[in-house]
Scaffold this motif. Sequence first.
Motif, short mmCIF file in Angstrom:
data_model
loop_
_atom_site.label_atom_id
_atom_site.label_comp_id
_atom_site.label_asym_id
_atom_site.label_seq_id
_atom_site.Cartn_x
_atom_site.Cartn_y
_atom_site.Cartn_z
N UNK A 144 -8.02 -0.15 -3.50
CA UNK A 144 -7.86 0.61 -2.26
C UNK A 144 -7.98 -0.30 -1.04
N UNK A 145 -7.38 0.14 0.05
CA UNK A 145 -7.56 -0.48 1.35
C UNK A 145 -8.14 0.58 2.28
N UNK A 146 -9.14 0.19 3.07
CA UNK A 146 -9.64 1.04 4.14
C UNK A 146 -9.24 0.38 5.45
N UNK A 147 -8.36 1.03 6.18
CA UNK A 147 -7.85 0.48 7.44
C UNK A 147 -8.12 1.48 8.56
N UNK A 148 -8.95 1.04 9.51
CA UNK A 148 -9.32 1.89 10.64
C UNK A 148 -9.84 3.24 10.18
N UNK A 149 -10.58 3.21 9.07
CA UNK A 149 -11.22 4.43 8.57
C UNK A 149 -10.35 5.26 7.63
N UNK A 170 0.83 -1.20 0.00
CA UNK A 170 0.00 0.00 0.00
C UNK A 170 0.87 1.26 0.00
N UNK A 171 0.23 2.37 -0.33
CA UNK A 171 0.88 3.67 -0.21
C UNK A 171 -0.15 4.68 0.27
N UNK A 172 0.33 5.69 0.96
CA UNK A 172 -0.56 6.74 1.47
C UNK A 172 -1.10 7.57 0.30
N UNK A 173 -2.28 8.12 0.52
CA UNK A 173 -2.89 9.03 -0.46
C UNK A 173 -2.87 10.43 0.14
N UNK A 174 -2.10 11.30 -0.48
CA UNK A 174 -1.91 12.65 0.06
C UNK A 174 -2.62 13.71 -0.77
N UNK A 175 -3.71 13.32 -1.40
CA UNK A 175 -4.44 14.26 -2.24
C UNK A 175 -5.92 13.90 -2.21
N UNK A 176 -6.74 14.88 -2.58
CA UNK A 176 -8.19 14.65 -2.62
C UNK A 176 -8.51 13.62 -3.70
N UNK A 177 -9.38 12.68 -3.36
CA UNK A 177 -9.66 11.60 -4.31
C UNK A 177 -11.12 11.19 -4.19
N UNK A 178 -11.80 11.14 -5.31
CA UNK A 178 -13.16 10.58 -5.33
C UNK A 178 -13.07 9.22 -6.01
N UNK A 179 -13.52 8.18 -5.33
CA UNK A 179 -13.35 6.83 -5.87
C UNK A 179 -14.67 6.29 -6.41
N UNK A 180 -14.53 5.51 -7.47
CA UNK A 180 -15.69 4.84 -8.08
C UNK A 180 -16.01 3.60 -7.25
N UNK A 210 -12.09 -4.13 10.93
CA UNK A 210 -11.79 -2.73 10.58
C UNK A 210 -10.84 -2.60 9.39
N UNK A 211 -10.85 -3.62 8.52
CA UNK A 211 -10.02 -3.57 7.32
C UNK A 211 -10.82 -4.09 6.13
N UNK A 212 -10.82 -3.31 5.05
CA UNK A 212 -11.53 -3.70 3.83
C UNK A 212 -10.62 -3.48 2.63
N UNK A 213 -10.84 -4.27 1.59
CA UNK A 213 -10.18 -4.07 0.31
C UNK A 213 -11.24 -3.76 -0.73
N UNK A 214 -11.01 -2.72 -1.51
CA UNK A 214 -11.91 -2.34 -2.59
C UNK A 214 -11.23 -2.74 -3.90
N UNK A 215 -11.86 -3.66 -4.63
CA UNK A 215 -11.22 -4.32 -5.76
C UNK A 215 -11.98 -4.03 -7.04
N UNK A 216 -11.24 -3.72 -8.09
CA UNK A 216 -11.81 -3.44 -9.40
C UNK A 216 -11.42 -4.57 -10.35
N UNK A 217 -12.42 -5.10 -11.04
CA UNK A 217 -12.23 -6.28 -11.87
C UNK A 217 -11.07 -6.12 -12.84
N UNK A 218 -10.21 -7.16 -12.87
CA UNK A 218 -9.07 -7.22 -13.79
C UNK A 218 -8.13 -6.02 -13.65
N UNK A 219 -8.02 -5.52 -12.43
CA UNK A 219 -7.12 -4.39 -12.18
C UNK A 219 -6.35 -4.69 -10.91
N UNK A 220 -5.03 -4.64 -10.97
CA UNK A 220 -4.24 -4.94 -9.78
C UNK A 220 -4.25 -3.80 -8.77
N UNK A 221 -4.72 -2.62 -9.19
CA UNK A 221 -4.78 -1.47 -8.28
C UNK A 221 -6.18 -1.32 -7.71
#
Length: 389
Positions: free
Chosen positions: A241-246, A207-217, A228-239
């Motif tokens: 998001x992770x939501x960890x403790x909010x 993972x890497x930190x996100x230091x900018x405003x981002x609207x996610x699909x 308190x941990x989730x992975x947001x996965x997009x089909x056929x895409x290795x990239x």
Amino acid sequence: MKKKVGIIILIISVIILAVIGVLMFTGIGGEIRSFIYYKIHTPQEITSLDKQEHIKVTYTYRWQEENFSIDVTDTELIKLIENNISNKKLDNYSSQIGLAIMGEYNVKLGNDISFEFDSYDDDGFVMINDKDKHFLTKINPEILKRIIEIVDVKLTENIQIFKTDKITVTKRIMQENKASVLNEYKVDIEEKTAIDYILEQCKNIYTEDINYELSIVSPDYELDFNNNLKLLIYKENQKGFMIKDGFLLRAYGLNSFDTILENTFDNLETKKQMFTGDKVTIKSPNKSIEITNKDTIEKIVTPLIYSKIYRPDWIENYNITEEYNKGIKIDINDNEFLIPGIRTIGNRYVITKDNKISLCFPLQDIEKYTYELLGIKVEKYTGPMTIGI
């Protein structure tokens, strides 16, 4: 006396002709000829190592964007490496074998000398980097195994944040413009073997930190580890998001989950009915065993529950009699998973209680475990599969 000499000459001539025949016209002869050819035409390299008290192992995630290093002081391993590489005549296979090595594992030996490889290999193929010289060679595969084990300890530490007893998988069917969710389906995964499989795939994530405003699909899949941990996965895409403790993090390596996510929503309830029971029978041509231990059954059936099963058109009239008779059958609720006794194109089958045959791709390889339960020793595969008790 002359007669004896003549007989001896005749015997020697016959032996020479027999040897020539073996060399020219048999498979063994072909192997010998290939061995001699490669020995003659394979150049050799010598690499000199300085005495080392430690080496550095760098592991690079498969997407080549992130890595970590481990300082290794295992004197036994370092000595094993020195004994295999330092001042040895190493065959240079670079011009003979087209083996691409990305360098997932890189072992720095000091003085601008290193070797790299991507996975365990019984032959021990590695790329040696000696200053400006690079060549493909073979070393003791035990070295590769030990290095992978060292890295795996670190990867196992990294995935402790995912530890759980239940994973909730959500699949979202999006509108064509991805602006809103059309349908949503949820499944709870609680089988230990399936959870262990998912945790193993988590070793590919960084993972890497996100230091900018981002609207996610909205993601195609969500893995909720219920801790308190989730992975947001997009089909056929290795990239994704992770939501960890909010907190939202960019995550990589998420297409490691493609197989189980696809199989989880492919007739899961039907597969559970087929492969859920309190007894499993495993039959080989020479032996049959009945299994009632719950943990053992779970390890066998879970990869089948989360398998891909489908019936191509050609299978309707396909004859599996020989494969069936010589194969190993795993019987659950009168449904059978067939490991053929002969290898053709490597198919594995499910035969339902109404005798319909389908191709089956289990989530994990359950064959080795099945052989162990039967007490079957399987030699390294070099051609048609042979098994023996």
